[in-house]
Write a protein that holds these residues in place. Structure first.
Motif, PDB file in Angstrom:
ATOM      1  N   VAL A  90       0.857  -1.178   0.000  1.00 40.16           N
ATOM      2  CA  VAL A  90       0.000   0.000   0.000  1.00 40.16           C
ATOM      3  C   VAL A  90       0.896   1.233   0.000  1.00 40.16           C
ATOM      4  O   VAL A  90       1.723   1.394   0.900  1.00 40.16           O
ATOM      5  CB  VAL A  90      -0.923   0.018   1.240  1.00 40.16           C
ATOM      6  CG1 VAL A  90      -1.770   1.282   1.253  1.00 40.16           C
ATOM      7  CG2 VAL A  90      -1.787  -1.236   1.290  1.00 40.16           C
ATOM      8  N   ALA A  91       0.748   2.087  -1.025  1.00 36.66           N
ATOM      9  CA  ALA A  91       1.611   3.261  -1.192  1.00 36.66           C
ATOM     10  C   ALA A  91       3.069   2.819  -1.234  1.00 36.66           C
ATOM     11  O   ALA A  91       3.947   3.457  -0.666  1.00 36.66           O
ATOM     12  CB  ALA A  91       1.370   4.300  -0.096  1.00 36.66           C
ATOM     13  N   GLY A  92       3.302   1.708  -1.921  1.00 39.07           N
ATOM     14  CA  GLY A  92       4.644   1.153  -2.026  1.00 39.07           C
ATOM     15  C   GLY A  92       5.461   1.835  -3.110  1.00 39.07           C
ATOM     16  O   GLY A  92       4.936   2.530  -3.981  1.00 39.07           O
ATOM     17  N   TYR A  93       6.752   1.603  -3.047  1.00 36.61           N
ATOM     18  CA  TYR A  93       7.674   2.180  -4.021  1.00 36.61           C
ATOM     19  C   TYR A  93       8.953   1.357  -4.043  1.00 36.61           C
ATOM     20  O   TYR A  93       9.274   0.653  -3.089  1.00 36.61           O
ATOM     21  CB  TYR A  93       7.970   3.649  -3.702  1.00 36.61           C
ATOM     22  CG  TYR A  93       8.463   3.900  -2.300  1.00 36.61           C
ATOM     23  CD1 TYR A  93       9.814   4.005  -2.015  1.00 36.61           C
ATOM     24  CD2 TYR A  93       7.555   4.053  -1.246  1.00 36.61           C
ATOM     25  CE1 TYR A  93      10.263   4.247  -0.726  1.00 36.61           C
ATOM     26  CE2 TYR A  93       7.997   4.292   0.051  1.00 36.61           C
ATOM     27  CZ  TYR A  93       9.347   4.394   0.305  1.00 36.61           C
ATOM     28  OH  TYR A  93       9.787   4.630   1.582  1.00 36.61           O
ATOM     29  N   CYS A  94       9.676   1.447  -5.169  1.00 34.60           N
ATOM     30  CA  CYS A  94      10.946   0.716  -5.281  1.00 34.60           C
ATOM     31  C   CYS A  94      12.089   1.622  -5.727  1.00 34.60           C
ATOM     32  O   CYS A  94      13.226   1.177  -5.864  1.00 34.60           O
ATOM     33  CB  CYS A  94      10.799  -0.480  -6.217  1.00 34.60           C
ATOM     34  SG  CYS A  94      10.282  -0.077  -7.887  1.00 34.60           S
TER      35      CYS A  94
END
Length: 175
Positions: A90-94
């Motif tokens: 949830v509301a992740g990013y890399c």
């Protein structure tokens, strides 16, 4: 036994946002649930932080991993080493979503290993995320890992100035 681990976001704790609500819902459904408190999340470098997380929990084919913001960014590094049935970011990013330091991120990921370690991936991002954890970040994760991408207009899905005490979509998504 089915288990779930909910990882809070940067600067968060187990008692904020939708974490207590989701934990209670999953317990009602027979899950063993952990909502650990990690003040060092996205403060301590991932190289020293990750071993602590790996040592603190049991993971397996019946585990659901749920991460929010910095907790979601932790999941790819974690899934290079452990297996899970489902990973929901949830509301992740890399990649860096803004100009802030992001010690939770690795320079590079073994995307094939991550893909092999979870049967299902789901990415929930918002077009209007104030921190840049937006649909483009979710799309990058989706392109690396496949799964399901859900895009909404719900800010950061909980923050110091955004009450988000319940998250029924998450409850429905968890198998």
């Amino acid at each position: 036994m089915r288990s779930a681990i909910i990882f809070h976001g940067t600067g968060g704790n187990p008692g904020v946002a939708w974490y207590p609500w989701l934990a209670a819902r999953l317990r009602q459904r027979g899950y063993e649930v952990e909502v650990p408190h990690y003040p060092g999340l996205n403060v301590e470098p991932i190289t020293s932080f990750l071993p602590k997380v790996l040592a603190a929990h049991r993971f397996g084919d019946d585990t659901v991993l749920i991460g929010h913001s910095g907790g979601a960014a932790l999941l790819p590094a974690l899934l290079e080493h452990v297996t899970a049935r489902q990973a929901i970011l949830v509301a992740g990013y890399c990649t860096r979503p803004n100009t802030s330091d992001e010690p939770v991120l690795k320079d590079a990921y073994d995307w094939a290993a991550i893909r092999a370690h979870a049967r299902e991936f789901c990415f929930i991002n918002s077009r209007v995320d104030p921190y840049g954890c937006d649909e483009h970040q979710g799309r990058a994760l989706f392109e690396h890992l496949g799964g399901t991408q859900i895009v909404r207009d719900d800010g950061h899905f909980g923050d110091y100035d955004q009450a988000y005490d319940e998250f029924p979509l998450l409850d429905r998504l968890i198998a």
